[in-house]
Design a protein around this motif. Structure first.
Motif, mmCIF file in Angstrom:
data_model
loop_
_atom_site.group_PDB
_atom_site.id
_atom_site.type_symbol
_atom_site.label_atom_id
_atom_site.label_comp_id
_atom_site.label_asym_id
_atom_site.label_seq_id
_atom_site.Cartn_x
_atom_site.Cartn_y
_atom_site.Cartn_z
ATOM 1 N N LEU A 1 30.531 37.874 26.775
ATOM 2 C CA LEU A 1 30.217 37.179 28.025
ATOM 3 C C LEU A 1 31.390 36.319 28.486
ATOM 4 O O LEU A 1 31.765 36.326 29.661
ATOM 5 C CB LEU A 1 28.967 36.325 27.837
ATOM 6 N N VAL A 2 31.959 35.575 27.532
ATOM 7 C CA VAL A 2 33.117 34.729 27.874
ATOM 8 C C VAL A 2 34.286 35.583 28.360
ATOM 9 O O VAL A 2 34.947 35.256 29.347
ATOM 10 C CB VAL A 2 33.526 33.882 26.652
ATOM 11 N N TYR A 3 34.515 36.699 27.645
ATOM 12 C CA TYR A 3 35.608 37.581 28.038
ATOM 13 C C TYR A 3 35.349 38.170 29.427
ATOM 14 O O TYR A 3 36.272 38.302 30.243
ATOM 15 C CB TYR A 3 35.758 38.698 27.012
ATOM 16 N N GLY A 4 34.094 38.521 29.726
ATOM 17 C CA GLY A 4 33.763 39.053 31.045
ATOM 18 C C GLY A 4 34.013 38.040 32.147
ATOM 19 O O GLY A 4 34.515 38.381 33.227
ATOM 20 N N VAL A 5 33.658 36.781 31.894
ATOM 21 C CA VAL A 5 33.898 35.724 32.884
ATOM 22 C C VAL A 5 35.394 35.555 33.122
ATOM 23 O O VAL A 5 35.846 35.394 34.272
ATOM 24 C CB VAL A 5 33.257 34.410 32.404
ATOM 25 N N LEU A 6 36.183 35.595 32.043
ATOM 26 C CA LEU A 6 37.634 35.469 32.199
ATOM 27 C C LEU A 6 38.207 36.616 33.021
ATOM 28 O O LEU A 6 39.109 36.414 33.858
ATOM 29 C CB LEU A 6 38.299 35.429 30.827
ATOM 30 N N ILE A 7 37.693 37.828 32.787
ATOM 31 C CA ILE A 7 38.156 38.981 33.564
ATOM 32 C C ILE A 7 37.850 38.791 35.052
ATOM 33 O O ILE A 7 38.674 39.092 35.932
ATOM 34 C CB ILE A 7 37.510 40.277 33.038
ATOM 35 N N ILE A 8 36.642 38.294 35.362
ATOM 36 C CA ILE A 8 36.258 38.067 36.773
ATOM 37 C C ILE A 8 37.180 37.032 37.413
ATOM 38 O O ILE A 8 37.657 37.201 38.546
ATOM 39 C CB ILE A 8 34.790 37.627 36.849
ATOM 40 N N ILE A 9 37.436 35.948 36.672
ATOM 41 C CA ILE A 9 38.299 34.890 37.232
ATOM 42 C C ILE A 9 39.717 35.417 37.466
ATOM 43 O O ILE A 9 40.324 35.161 38.516
ATOM 44 C CB ILE A 9 38.312 33.685 36.276
ATOM 45 N N ARG A 10 40.247 36.172 36.478
ATOM 46 C CA ARG A 10 41.593 36.717 36.638
ATOM 47 C C ARG A 10 41.657 37.692 37.820
ATOM 48 O O ARG A 10 42.654 37.760 38.550
ATOM 49 C CB ARG A 10 42.008 37.432 35.365
ATOM 50 N N THR A 11 40.581 38.476 38.009
ATOM 51 C CA THR A 11 40.561 39.430 39.117
ATOM 52 C C THR A 11 40.574 38.713 40.462
ATOM 53 O O THR A 11 41.264 39.126 41.406
ATOM 54 C CB THR A 11 39.320 40.329 39.006
ATOM 55 N N ILE A 12 39.793 37.624 40.559
ATOM 56 C CA ILE A 12 39.732 36.864 41.808
ATOM 57 C C ILE A 12 41.081 36.212 42.119
ATOM 58 O O ILE A 12 41.553 36.206 43.260
ATOM 59 C CB ILE A 12 38.618 35.810 41.729
ATOM 60 N N LEU A 13 41.728 35.672 41.066
ATOM 61 C CA LEU A 13 42.975 34.923 41.293
ATOM 62 C C LEU A 13 44.202 35.805 41.386
ATOM 63 O O LEU A 13 45.107 35.540 42.180
ATOM 64 C CB LEU A 13 43.168 33.908 40.162
ATOM 65 N N TYR A 14 44.254 36.876 40.590
ATOM 66 C CA TYR A 14 45.493 37.645 40.502
ATOM 67 C C TYR A 14 45.323 39.124 40.856
ATOM 68 O O TYR A 14 46.232 39.926 40.646
ATOM 69 C CB TYR A 14 46.062 37.551 39.080
ATOM 70 N N GLY A 15 44.149 39.515 41.299
ATOM 71 C CA GLY A 15 43.950 40.915 41.608
ATOM 72 C C GLY A 15 43.415 41.676 40.401
ATOM 73 O O GLY A 15 42.996 41.082 39.396
ATOM 74 N N ASN A 16 43.446 43.027 40.502
ATOM 75 C CA ASN A 16 42.858 43.859 39.457
ATOM 76 C C ASN A 16 43.901 44.838 38.907
ATOM 77 O O ASN A 16 43.921 46.008 39.277
ATOM 78 C CB ASN A 16 41.663 44.623 40.028
ATOM 79 N N PRO A 17 44.770 44.335 38.036
ATOM 80 C CA PRO A 17 45.734 45.260 37.420
ATOM 81 C C PRO A 17 45.030 46.225 36.477
ATOM 82 O O PRO A 17 43.954 45.944 35.973
ATOM 83 C CB PRO A 17 46.682 44.318 36.660
ATOM 84 N N VAL A 18 45.678 47.346 36.235
ATOM 85 C CA VAL A 18 45.105 48.339 35.346
ATOM 86 C C VAL A 18 45.139 47.804 33.911
ATOM 87 O O VAL A 18 46.188 47.403 33.415
ATOM 88 C CB VAL A 18 45.877 49.666 35.430
ATOM 89 N N ALA A 19 43.972 47.808 33.227
ATOM 90 C CA ALA A 19 43.893 47.283 31.859
ATOM 91 C C ALA A 19 44.604 48.215 30.892
ATOM 92 O O ALA A 19 44.635 49.433 31.098
ATOM 93 C CB ALA A 19 42.442 47.106 31.452
ATOM 94 N N GLY A 20 45.134 47.654 29.812
ATOM 95 C CA GLY A 20 45.839 48.445 28.809
ATOM 96 C C GLY A 20 44.868 49.229 27.929
ATOM 97 O O GLY A 20 43.780 48.740 27.581
ATOM 98 N N TYR A 21 45.289 50.437 27.568
ATOM 99 C CA TYR A 21 44.457 51.289 26.713
ATOM 100 C C TYR A 21 44.239 50.688 25.325
ATOM 101 O O TYR A 21 43.111 50.725 24.798
ATOM 102 C CB TYR A 21 45.096 52.673 26.611
ATOM 103 N N PRO A 22 45.255 50.106 24.647
ATOM 104 C CA PRO A 22 45.036 49.543 23.302
ATOM 105 C C PRO A 22 43.963 48.464 23.260
ATOM 106 O O PRO A 22 43.140 48.421 22.353
ATOM 107 C CB PRO A 22 46.411 48.991 22.917
#
Length: 337
Positions: free
Chosen positions: A262-283
Motif C-alpha cells: 500500500l505504501v509503495y502504491g501511494v509512492l508510485i501515485i505521488i511520483r506519477t503526479i509530480l514527475y510523470g509516468n516513466p517506464v518501470a524497470g523489469y528487475p
C-alpha cells in the motif's frame, strides 16, 4: 491384534511380586550391538533400588537382530517384557507402545538403549520421586560426543519452543529420559493424537516436577538413526503440536506485506503526479512479483502443515499394531489367595 509365543519361562527372581513397582520402558530400533551391554548395566542398578521391577523392550520394526537379542534377554531374565511392533512406527509411537504395556503400579522410567543416558542415573530419579515429585526428568549438564552444530540447533529449538510454546513449559536440555508416577502416566496415556511429540506431551500433563542433572555419554555402539532431516521433522511436530504461532506469523507477514504494498502504491501515485509516468524497470517488477509469490507460498505451506495434521487425526487409525507381546513374569503372576 497382538500374539504371544508359547515359551517356557525362567523362574521368577526372589522378591518378585504379582505386579512390579517400577517399569523401565526402552524403545529400540537397530540396537542389537548395544542391548546386551545396556541390560547388563541396567540389572544391578534396578536391583540396588530394592523395589520389584520389570523392563519393557519395544522393538520398533528393527532390520537387524534386535528382536533376537530381546528374545534372548527374555529367555534369560523373567523381568523382561517384550513388545514387538508389526513395522517401524517411529520412536515417539514406539515409546507410547512401551508405556501402554508398562505394568508398574507406582512409577515408570523412560530411557534409550544406546547408553547415552546412563542407567546409573535412575536411582537419582527414584530418589526425587520418593521425595514427592510425580515427574523427575534428567537434564543434560554436558553432551559428550555430540557436534557443536547439533548442540547449537538443539539449544535454538528449546529457545523457540520457550517463546512460542504458550502455556507448555518445555524444559531445556531435556530428552525423554525421566521417571513418571503412575498417576502422571495414566494422564499421559489419555492423550492419543497421531502426531506425537513426547517431550511436549510429558510437559503438557503437568504435575509436580523436578530436574536431575547428569552428563550425557557418547553413544556406546552402532549409529544413531536420527539425522538432521529427521530432527528437523521432529521439531516441526513439536512446534505445530503445541502452538499456532506459525499461523500467527503467516498472518502478520501477510499484513506487513499488504501495508508495504500500500505504501509503495501511494509512492508510485505521488511520483506519477509530480514527475510523470516513466517506464518501470523489469528487475524491480520481477523482485516484487517473486517476493509476493514467496510470501504466499510460505503461508500456504504453513496452513498445509496444520491441515495435513487435521486430516491424519480425523482418520482415527490406531497408533501402532503389536505383532507380539510377551509380558514379564513379574506382571503375569496372580496374587496368592
Amino acid at each position: 491384534m497382538s500374539t504371544q509365543t508359547a515359551t517356557r519361562l525362567p523362574p521368577l527372581p526372589l522378591g518378585a511380586t504379582a505386579r512390579p513397582a517400577l517399569s523401565v520402558v526402552v524403545p529400540a530400533y537397530n540396537e542389537q550391538e548395544v542391548l546386551p551391554a545396556f541390560h547388563a548395566r541396567l540389572v544391578p542398578v534396578m536391583e540396588g533400588i530394592g523395589l520389584p521391577w520389570e523392563v519393557v523392550y519395544v522393538n520398533d520394526g528393527s532390520r537387524d537382530g534386535t528382536l533376537g537379542v530381546m528374545l534372548g534377554l527374555r529367555a534369560a531374565d523373567a523381568r523382561v517384557s517384550l513388545v514387538n511392533l508389526s513395522r517401524n512406527f517411529g520412536k515417539e509411537i514406539a515409546l507410547t507402545a512401551g508405556l501402554d504395556h508398562a505394568g508398574a503400579d507406582q512409577a515408570v522410567v523412560v530411557i534409550d538403549a544406546d547408553l547415552q543416558d546412563p542407567p546409573e542415573v535412575i536411582p537419582d530419579l527414584v530418589a526425587a520421586w520418593q521425595q514427592g515429585f510425580d515427574v523427575a526428568y534428567a537434564r543434560r549438564r554436558a553432551r559428550l560426543g555430540e557436534t557443536w552444530l547439533k548442540k547449537a540447533t538443539a539449544a535454538g529449538f528449546y529457545r523457540v519452543m520457550k517463546r512460542i510454546g504458550g502455556k507448555v513449559d518445555l524444559p531445556a536440555d531435556t530428552g525423554d529420559f525421566r521417571l513418571m508416577s503412575r498417576r502422571a502416566l495414566d494422564a499421559l496415556l489419555g492423550l492419543r493424537e497421531q502426531h506425537r511429540f513426547m517431550k511436549g506431551l510429558f510437559a503438557w500433563v503437568g504435575f509436580p516436577s523436578t530436574p536431575v542433572l547428569y552428563d550425557r555419554d557418547p553413544r556406546a555402539a552402532g549409529e544413531s538413526s536420527w539425522n538432521y532431516w529427521k530432527l528437523w521433522n521432529l521439531s516441526l511436530e513439536g512446534i505445530t503440536a503445541f502452538t499456532v504461532g506459525p499461523l500467527k506469523i503467516a498472518t502478520y507477514l501477510g499484513l506487513l506485506t499488504a501495508i508495504a504494498a500500500l505504501v509503495y502504491g501511494v509512492l508510485i501515485i505521488i511520483r506519477t503526479i509530480l514527475y510523470g509516468n516513466p517506464v518501470a524497470g523489469y528487475p524491480s517488477l520481477m523482485a516484487v512479483v517473486l517476493f509476493l509469490g514467496g510470501v504466499q507460498l510460505m503461508t500456504l505451506g504453513i496452513i498445509g502443515e496444520y491441515l495435513g495434521r487435521i486430516f491424519n487425526e480425523t482418520k482415527r487409525r490406531p497408533l501402532y499394531i503389536v505383532e507380539r507381546h510377551i509380558p514379564s513374569e513379574t506382571n503375569q503372576r496372580q496374587p496368592m489367595s
